[in-house]
Design an enzyme around this catalytic site. Structure first.
Site, PDB file in Angstrom:
ATOM      1  N   ASP B   8       0.912  -1.154   0.048  1.00 45.68           N
ATOM      2  CA  ASP B   8       0.105  -0.001   0.002  1.00 45.68           C
ATOM      3  C   ASP B   8       0.903   1.248   0.077  1.00 45.68           C
ATOM      4  O   ASP B   8       1.761   1.537   0.971  1.00 45.68           O
ATOM      5  CB  ASP B   8      -0.922  -0.066   1.321  1.00 45.68           C
ATOM      6  CG  ASP B   8      -1.938   1.012   1.176  1.00 45.68           C
ATOM      7  OD1 ASP B   8      -2.241   1.705   0.066  1.00 45.68           O
ATOM      8  OD2 ASP B   8      -2.690   0.866   2.168  1.00 45.68           O
ATOM      9  N   ASP B 103      -3.326   2.514  -5.717  1.00 40.96           N
ATOM     10  CA  ASP B 103      -2.100   2.494  -4.940  1.00 40.96           C
ATOM     11  C   ASP B 103      -1.961   1.324  -3.953  1.00 40.96           C
ATOM     12  O   ASP B 103      -1.346   1.303  -3.002  1.00 40.96           O
ATOM     13  CB  ASP B 103      -2.098   3.801  -4.008  1.00 40.96           C
ATOM     14  CG  ASP B 103      -3.440   3.948  -3.249  1.00 40.96           C
ATOM     15  OD1 ASP B 103      -4.247   3.123  -3.656  1.00 40.96           O
ATOM     16  OD2 ASP B 103      -3.454   4.501  -2.496  1.00 40.96           O
ATOM     17  N   GLU B 104      -2.581   0.110  -4.473  1.00 39.91           N
ATOM     18  CA  GLU B 104      -2.679  -0.897  -3.201  1.00 39.91           C
ATOM     19  C   GLU B 104      -2.833  -2.222  -4.308  1.00 39.91           C
ATOM     20  O   GLU B 104      -3.604  -2.317  -5.289  1.00 39.91           O
ATOM     21  CB  GLU B 104      -4.033  -0.394  -2.488  1.00 39.91           C
ATOM     22  CG  GLU B 104      -4.101  -1.282  -1.152  1.00 39.91           C
ATOM     23  CD  GLU B 104      -5.603  -1.045  -0.633  1.00 39.91           C
ATOM     24  OE1 GLU B 104      -6.195  -1.531   0.268  1.00 39.91           O
ATOM     25  OE2 GLU B 104      -6.337   0.135  -1.012  1.00 39.91           O
TER      26      GLU B 104
END
Lengths: 368, 361
Positions: B8, B103-104
């Site tokens: 993350d 983003d993960e």
């Protein structure tokens, strides 16, 4: 208390048109209502969704003048089911409306008329146009307009008004239709270009098809159409309409004249076996004939040949069958001209001997 | 046994802004809409979080809490570009990557461990590679299941690395607040608190009948997660039937502009997901959940398949705004795309050669 008498036919005809204008659920309640107002010896019914508004005079007898608003949908549903007898409509206390017809009594809860939005009317300078002609120009173009919400400025008809000519234009980015006439009186002194939303356009054809003279007036952001009985106001669509004139080709060298009915019949039949994913249909022009063919995997195939009335050329091209059927189907003539360049360029369709109507259709890329 | 990494990126949008503009480094940065237009914070840098600023907070509130905060308008193209770089690094490590957003992502690194690598070593190297290639910090959680890895990655943000050794899942989860558990939303957590269940350990001790009563059909899943034993696989790039993104609001939202901001973010997520899968869809769906839990879905089909963020958000807006009436608030908003083009070899409709604005879409 207002008291009015109608025939079923008069009231129902009027309510039906208005009901499609009144807003659906999920908005201000007053907008799903119609306004019924009897003043100065005239009965007027109006509906608006704040985008499009219609006011129209209904024939009927006024016993007592007054005004009320009531659910367009309920009123229409009730009037539709009433027997073909005299309908009495009156207001009672607390903004209620009472309809009596035959042995039936219907009481509906309404809303006071002063909550209903004010509706514009013709004011200042206006043009006039023959109602039948206006509606025919709309009919010749409307089918090409986009109903896709992403390009909202194509969800309407473009009224391109110049001192020389009046054009109504529709496109969805893949096809285009233009109807022209010089019927606007007086012609505008400066070019005017406005986009009228489709919802309004559909109401125009319902309301003014038989009017001898429709007045057209431009207010700020709005256009008003009116005859002696009805006034239709619509907000204009904001946005810049694409420069359509630049893409109408003049170098299509294959010119064919074809019979509208023969071609339309052939297209409709062969399209039944076109690929249901693409509706792609193929035209092979050769030796004075057009061969229409289609093929659908796991379904079958079809072809039909139509004689060219005049003209010659050789070309293979594919189209979305629905676009062709709609364009040919809207041509108001016995024969039409099909002008082609190559398999990747737009086709032009025009009624034979009439420059007032033109359809442009982009082909589909032929699978090799 | 599986070895799963949850990676993350820390304060992703804000971190990219600080990376690209040295003047912003070390300062409270709030990426999002303007406070005047009722915009919301998309991401706050850690310097701004100190002041209590968090994502989804109205920008006007954020400005009050952190007046020295620097507001930066989001540059989604840039974030997407950086995201692609990071996802590429993940893919070099393993084919089993499940992106959750820009983003993960989850990574199944079982294969690497089988080759003789230590899970900790894999995680350290992953962090280093991301930092070297992009300059961004990524927080990493390592565990034997997705839910444990996800909780672990969150624990020592920013720039965290938490490894939960095999067999220690239950012990690891036990002291954590029950709301950390995936699938236990704020409302459920509140009810559990009322029952005296505060930690995941408290939850895991409840008898089966209690679980069945409390969670119904979901009971086995929740129990497995509370024990750190869930078996959910890392779902990779197989083309699904639809791609969607949704979000539940901490507080119901009725302001159209605020909803528009959320919609844009969801559309970006869907669009980048479509791009990664190399598919284009024709049907745009929006999902709205009202205050009273009524769920509405509205959809429309476009004439041509697209993965364009702009088209998705504009179409979504049309669908959503038709349902927004004064006084109506939403607790959840979702956007999805389906109707993927299957055969690119079918004859293709050509567009009219307009020169102006028509080329988009």
């Amino acid at each position: 208390m207002m008291q009015l008498i109608f025939t079923k036919e008069d009231l129902f005809r009027c309510i039906q048109v208005l009901q499609s204008v009144a807003a659906g659920r999920n908005t201000l309640p007053i907008l799903s209502n119609v306004l019924i107002r009897a003043t100065n010896g005239q009965i007027e019914i109006a509906a608006t969704d704040l985008e499009v508004s219609i006011q129209t005079v209904v024939p009927g007898t006024i016993v007592d003048e007054g005004a009320i608003t009531v659910s367009a949908r309920k009123l229409s549903e009730i009037v539709r089911e009433l027997p073909d007898q005299e309908i009495r409509l009156s207001t009672t206390a607390n903004d209620r409306i009472e309809i009596t017809c035959g042995e039936g009594v219907y009481k509906i809860i309404g809303l006071p008329d002063d909550e209903f939005p004010a509706l514009p009317s013709i004011s200042g300078a206006f043009f006039t146009i023959d109602g039948e002609l206006l509606c025919s120009m709309i009919d010749k173009t409307e089918f090409s307009a986009s109903t896709e919400e992403t390009r909202y400025f194509l969800n309407g008809l473009y009224f391109d008004l110049t001192p020389e000519i009046t054009q109504i234009v529709a496109t969805d980015g893949r096809r285009l239709a233009v109807a022209s006439s010089d019927a606007l009186i007086p012609p505008p002194q400066e070019p005017i270009g406005i986009i009228v939303p489709l919802k309004a356009v559909r109401e125009i054809t319902k309301t003014f098809a038989e009017s001898a003279e429709v007045k057209v007036c431009l207010l700020e952001n709005q256009i008003v159409f009116a005859d002696d009985d009805s006034t239709l106001t619509s907000r204009l669509v904001e946005g810049e309409y694409p420069k359509y004139q630049q893409i109408i080709p003049s170098d299509n060298e294959v010119h064919l004249t074809l019979n509208v009915d023969k071609m339309l019949g052939g297209l409709r039949r062969v399209a039944l076996l076109s690929n249901p994913k693409t509706y792609s249909i193929r035209l092979d022009v050769q030796d004075g004939k057009v061969r229409i063919s289609a093929k659908a995997p796991e379904l079958g195939e079809a072809y039909e040949t139509v004689d060219v009335e005049s003209g010659d050329g050789e070309i293979q091209i594919a189209f979305d069958a629905r676009f062709l059927v709609e364009a040919v189907g809207h041509i108001q003539a016995e024969d039409f001209r099909l002008e082609l360049k190559d398999s990747l360029s737009a086709a032009v369709l025009k009624p034979a001997g009439d420059d007032g109507h033109l359809c442009l259709i982009m082909p589909m890329r032929l699978d090799s | 046994m599986r070895h799963i990494i949850h990676a993350d990126l820390d304060a992703f949008y804000a971190a990219v802004e600080q990376l690209d503009n040295p003047d912003l480094r070390g300062k409270p940065v709030m990426v999002g809409g303007s406070p005047q237009s009722r915009g919301v914070v998309a991401t706050a840098s850690y310097e701004a979080r100190v002041f209590g600023v968090h994502s989804a907070m109205p920008m006007a509130t954020a400005v009050r809490q952190c007046p020295q905060g620097i507001i930066v308008r989001p540059r989604f193209d840039r974030y997407r570009e950086m995201s692609r770089l990071v996802m590429d690094i993940f893919h070099q490590l393993t084919d089993l990557v499940e992106p959750l957003s820009l983003d993960e992502a989850y990574l199944d690194v079982t294969g690497k461990v089988a080759e003789g690598r230590l899970p900790l070593g894999v995680a350290i190297e992953l962090k280093r590679q991301v930092k070297d290639a992009t300059g961004l910090n990524v927080s990493v959680g390592v565990g034997t299941s997705k839910s444990v890895a996800k909780i672990a990655s969150d624990l020592e943000k920013p720039d965290g690395l938490v490894l939960v050794a095999p067999g220690e899942e239950r012990e690891f989860l036990s002291p954590l607040p029950v709301g950390k558990l995936w699938g236990v939303g704020p409302k459920t957590a509140e009810r559990l608190y009322a029952d005296g269940i505060h930690t995941i350990g408290d939850l895991a001790q409840q008898p089966d009948e209690w679980f069945a009563r409390r969670f119904g059909k979901r009971a086995p899943y929740v129990l497995a997660k509370a024990m750190g034993q869930d078996e959910e696989p890392v779902k990779t790039e197989r083309t699904p039937k639809s791609i969607s993104a949704e979000t539940t609001f901490p507080e119901d939202i009725s302001d159209p502009e605020e909803l528009g901001d959320v919609l844009n973010r969801l559309a970006l997520n869907v669009s980048s997901h479509l791009e990664r899968k190399e598919v284009k869809g024709r049907t745009v769906t929006v999902k709205l959940r009202l205050t009273d839990f009524t769920t509405l879905t509205r959809q429309t089909t476009l004439s041509t398949a697209t993965n364009s963020e702009k088209v998705i958000s504009e179409t979504g807006w049309k669908l959503m705004s038709a349902e927004l009436t004064p006084g109506r608030s939403l607790r959840l908003l979702g956007v999805g795309m389906s109707g993927f083009a299957e055969h690119s070899d079918l004859p293709q409709q050509l567009p009219l050669p307009f020169s102006d604005s028509m080329s988009q879409g």
